[in-house]
Write a protein that holds these residues in place. Structure first.
Motif, PDB file in Angstrom:
ATOM      1  N   PHE A  53       0.667  -1.173  -0.008  1.00  0.00           N
ATOM      2  CA  PHE A  53      -0.094  -0.027  -0.008  1.00  0.00           C
ATOM      3  C   PHE A  53       0.774   1.450   0.057  1.00  0.00           C
ATOM      4  CE2 PHE A  53      -3.436  -2.394   2.529  1.00  0.00           C
ATOM      5  CZ  PHE A  53      -3.644  -3.261   1.515  1.00  0.00           C
ATOM      6  N   ILE A  54       1.047   1.619  -1.307  1.00  0.00           N
ATOM      7  CA  ILE A  54       1.996   2.906  -1.474  1.00  0.00           C
ATOM      8  C   ILE A  54       1.138   4.109  -1.755  1.00  0.00           C
ATOM      9  CG2 ILE A  54       3.993   4.054  -2.603  1.00  0.00           C
ATOM     10  CD1 ILE A  54       4.728   1.003  -3.301  1.00  0.00           C
ATOM     11  N   PRO A  55       1.205   5.416  -0.848  1.00  0.00           N
ATOM     12  CA  PRO A  55       0.568   6.276  -1.275  1.00  0.00           C
ATOM     13  C   PRO A  55       0.789   7.047  -2.683  1.00  0.00           C
ATOM     14  CG  PRO A  55       1.314   6.377   1.092  1.00  0.00           C
ATOM     15  CD  PRO A  55       2.069   5.370   0.493  1.00  0.00           C
ATOM     16  N   LYS A  56      -0.243   7.486  -3.266  1.00  0.00           N
ATOM     17  CA  LYS A  56       0.112   8.186  -4.506  1.00  0.00           C
ATOM     18  C   LYS A  56      -0.265   9.813  -4.656  1.00  0.00           C
ATOM     19  CE  LYS A  56      -1.221   4.256  -7.269  1.00  0.00           C
ATOM     20  NZ  LYS A  56      -2.364   3.522  -8.254  1.00  0.00           N
ATOM     21  N   ALA A  57      -0.890  10.122  -3.128  1.00  0.00           N
ATOM     22  CA  ALA A  57      -1.035  11.520  -3.336  1.00  0.00           C
ATOM     23  C   ALA A  57      -1.245  11.638  -1.436  1.00  0.00           C
ATOM     24  CB  ALA A  57      -2.265  11.924  -3.675  1.00  0.00           C
ATOM     25  N   PRO A  58      -0.807  12.834  -0.908  1.00  0.00           N
ATOM     26  CA  PRO A  58      -1.110  13.193   0.333  1.00  0.00           C
ATOM     27  C   PRO A  58      -2.540  12.856   0.913  1.00  0.00           C
ATOM     28  CG  PRO A  58      -0.019  15.035  -0.782  1.00  0.00           C
ATOM     29  CD  PRO A  58      -0.432  14.044  -1.965  1.00  0.00           C
ATOM     30  N   PHE A  59      -2.619  12.189   2.176  1.00  0.00           N
ATOM     31  CA  PHE A  59      -3.906  11.933   2.686  1.00  0.00           C
ATOM     32  C   PHE A  59      -3.722  11.985   4.086  1.00  0.00           C
ATOM     33  CE2 PHE A  59      -1.537   7.950   2.626  1.00  0.00           C
ATOM     34  CZ  PHE A  59      -2.378   7.161   3.541  1.00  0.00           C
ATOM     35  N   ALA A  60      -4.844  11.901   4.760  1.00  0.00           N
ATOM     36  CA  ALA A  60      -4.954  11.757   6.132  1.00  0.00           C
ATOM     37  C   ALA A  60      -5.032  10.402   6.731  1.00  0.00           C
ATOM     38  CB  ALA A  60      -6.225  12.556   6.819  1.00  0.00           C
ATOM     39  N   LEU A  61      -4.240  10.280   7.621  1.00  0.00           N
ATOM     40  CA  LEU A  61      -4.140   8.724   8.288  1.00  0.00           C
ATOM     41  C   LEU A  61      -5.403   8.828   9.496  1.00  0.00           C
ATOM     42  CD1 LEU A  61      -0.358   8.409   8.763  1.00  0.00           C
ATOM     43  CD2 LEU A  61      -1.763   7.188   7.291  1.00  0.00           C
ATOM     44  N   GLY A  62      -5.316   7.741  10.113  1.00  0.00           N
ATOM     45  CA  GLY A  62      -6.530   7.567  11.352  1.00  0.00           C
ATOM     46  C   GLY A  62      -7.925   6.836  10.873  1.00  0.00           C
ATOM     47  N   HIS A  63      -7.436   5.415  11.054  1.00  0.00           N
ATOM     48  CA  HIS A  63      -8.721   4.766  10.919  1.00  0.00           C
ATOM     49  C   HIS A  63      -9.619   4.283  12.102  1.00  0.00           C
ATOM     50  CE1 HIS A  63      -5.306   1.985  10.935  1.00  0.00           C
ATOM     51  NE2 HIS A  63      -6.190   0.984  11.526  1.00  0.00           N
ATOM     52  N   GLU A  64      -9.012   4.416  13.075  1.00  0.00           N
ATOM     53  CA  GLU A  64      -9.650   4.226  14.315  1.00  0.00           C
ATOM     54  C   GLU A  64     -10.188   5.431  14.903  1.00  0.00           C
ATOM     55  OE1 GLU A  64      -5.923   1.211  15.858  1.00  0.00           O
ATOM     56  OE2 GLU A  64      -6.498   2.667  17.179  1.00  0.00           O
ATOM     57  N   LEU A  65     -11.474   5.443  14.716  1.00  0.00           N
ATOM     58  CA  LEU A  65     -11.984   6.954  15.073  1.00  0.00           C
ATOM     59  C   LEU A  65     -13.379   6.936  15.581  1.00  0.00           C
ATOM     60  CD1 LEU A  65     -12.858   8.977  11.597  1.00  0.00           C
ATOM     61  CD2 LEU A  65     -12.295   6.389  11.923  1.00  0.00           C
ATOM     62  N   SER A  66     -13.951   8.019  16.146  1.00  0.00           N
ATOM     63  CA  SER A  66     -15.386   8.168  16.399  1.00  0.00           C
ATOM     64  C   SER A  66     -15.629   9.658  16.344  1.00  0.00           C
ATOM     65  CB  SER A  66     -15.301   7.671  17.885  1.00  0.00           C
ATOM     66  OG  SER A  66     -14.613   8.377  18.835  1.00  0.00           O
ATOM     67  N   ILE A 144     -20.378   5.082  26.657  1.00  0.00           N
ATOM     68  CA  ILE A 144     -19.170   4.663  25.905  1.00  0.00           C
ATOM     69  C   ILE A 144     -18.641   5.809  25.559  1.00  0.00           C
ATOM     70  CG2 ILE A 144     -18.461   3.488  23.885  1.00  0.00           C
ATOM     71  CD1 ILE A 144     -20.894   1.776  24.006  1.00  0.00           C
ATOM     72  N   SER A 145     -17.333   6.012  25.974  1.00  0.00           N
ATOM     73  CA  SER A 145     -16.615   7.383  25.522  1.00  0.00           C
ATOM     74  C   SER A 145     -16.014   7.400  24.206  1.00  0.00           C
ATOM     75  CB  SER A 145     -15.487   7.615  26.430  1.00  0.00           C
ATOM     76  OG  SER A 145     -14.469   6.459  26.219  1.00  0.00           O
ATOM     77  N   TYR A 146     -15.958   8.711  23.632  1.00  0.00           N
ATOM     78  CA  TYR A 146     -15.303   8.812  22.335  1.00  0.00           C
ATOM     79  C   TYR A 146     -14.030   7.913  22.275  1.00  0.00           C
ATOM     80  CZ  TYR A 146     -18.749  12.291  20.973  1.00  0.00           C
ATOM     81  OH  TYR A 146     -19.782  13.291  20.999  1.00  0.00           O
ATOM     82  N   GLU A 147     -13.242   7.845  23.087  1.00  0.00           N
ATOM     83  CA  GLU A 147     -11.910   7.269  22.932  1.00  0.00           C
ATOM     84  C   GLU A 147     -12.214   5.733  22.901  1.00  0.00           C
ATOM     85  OE1 GLU A 147      -9.404   8.907  25.869  1.00  0.00           O
ATOM     86  OE2 GLU A 147     -10.327   7.894  27.474  1.00  0.00           O
TER      87      GLU A 147
END
Length: 345
Positions: A53-66, A144-147
């Motif tokens: 998985f090699i980025p082709k353009a800048p993007f925002a990380l973070g797939h663990e979210l609420s 259930i908290s956001y974190e």
């Protein structure tokens, strides 16, 4: 809106990107409230990629979210503005042979928040707002908290591995690697077996955290009596090994602790040059299976939280504000003391 984009190795930059105003009828916009920094985020940050998985353009990380619903969908009246939600970052196509076979995690067209697996990449929780299909948002109970909700994704990853491992009742479990996934492995495995659940790591802080949470034993393989201690807990070897470290020689070094006929489930990401002890696997009829992301386990993960059977906040060791994401990533990629670092907004 505020966003922190990955431009390359160790290069995360603040960017003011457009607010995602154009939404389809089935989509919502969520204001991100909490993001967990994952091992894959660290791979992207340190190596500029993860596997192929090699980025082709800048993007925002973070797939663990609420977060909370900012813009509603007319098709989902239960998701009112302000509703606290967890976000399932997984978006399979639902039409390929893998999806139809019930293996959505193997979908070749999978769209995953904060991942470079497909192009265009989907921005994750390192953006102030995310646009997502409403069906990926799950309303949360007040306690259930956001974190805690942000950590439903790694919990789902672990539950998928346990699904592969099979029924744990009456089985001993050895876990290698006491990072986020390893810690969640021992916390969940302990719910399903009364036999010893043991974790190993060379980081004393990680072992101390596992002991604090309540693992049967937390052992350092560099200790001189390491093997003796392990066999004292499972004289004939462990029934199941959950490998969560990704270390290149780990299987060669630990296969002797697995019971004949036992099973190894690989969660940690190996490089292609990792060692594999074929002879030991063959003569002991061991089963080896990998585990990738998660399939239908997100619902089960949420149920464990709702029934208060697991407290995910126990693995959080540091918290950073949203505007300090570059510092949070730098800390996460260099710390031997931390398990889970969470960003709050």
């Amino acid at each position: 809106m505020k966003s922190y984009l990955l431009y390359g190795k160790t290069d995360i930059r603040f960017c003011d990107i457009p607010y995602p105003e154009d939404t389809a009828e089935n989509e919502v916009i969520v204001k991100v409230r909490s993001v967990g920094i994952c091992g894959s985020d660290i791979h992207y940050y340190k190596d500029g990629k993860i596997g192929d998985f090699i980025p082709k353009a800048p993007f925002a990380l973070g797939h663990e979210l609420s977060g909370e619903i900012e813009k509603e969908s007319p098709l989902y009246p239960e998701l009112k503005k302000g509703t606290k939600v967890s976000i399932n970052p997984s978006r399979p196509c639902k039409t390929c042979i893998h999806c139809k076979a019930g293996k959505q995690n193997l979908c070749p067209s999978m769209k995953y928040l904060g991942s470079a697996s497909v192009f265009p990449h989907l921005n994750g929780g390192f953006s102030e707002y995310v646009k997502i299909p409403a069906e990926n948002c799950v309303p949360l109970k007040d306690f259930i908290s956001y974190e805690m909700a942000a950590l439903l994704e790694p919990l789902s990853v672990v539950l998928h591995a346990l699904t592969i491992a099979g029924d744990l009742e009456g089985k001993s479990v050895l876990i290698t690697g006491a990072g986020t996934i390893g810690q969640l492995c021992h916390m969940t495995a302990s719910l399903y077996t009364s036999k010893p659940v043991v974790i190993t790591d060379i980081r004393e802080a990680a072992l101390e955290k596992a002991t604090e949470i309540g693992v049967t034993a937390a052992l350092n393989p560099l200790e001189p009596n390491f093997e003796e201690k392990l066999f004292s807990l499972a004289a004939n070897g462990f029934d199941v090994l959950l490998e969560a470290s990704g270390a290149s020689t780990i299987l060669t070094n630990t296969v002797k602790f697995v019971k004949k006929g036992g099973k190894i489930v690989q969660l940690g990401m190996h490089h292609d040059n990792a060692q594999f002890p074929f002879a030991a696997f063959m003569k002991n009829e061991l089963t080896f299976q990998t585990s990738f992301r998660f399939n239908q386990e997100y619902t089960l993960a949420l149920k464990l939280l709702e029934e208060q059977k697991i407290d995910l906040t126990k693995i959080i060791t540091k918290r950073f504000p949203f505007d300090e994401i570059p510092e949070a990533m730098k800390k996460a990629s260099n710390s031997n003391e931390d398990i889970k670092i969470v960003v709050q907004n």
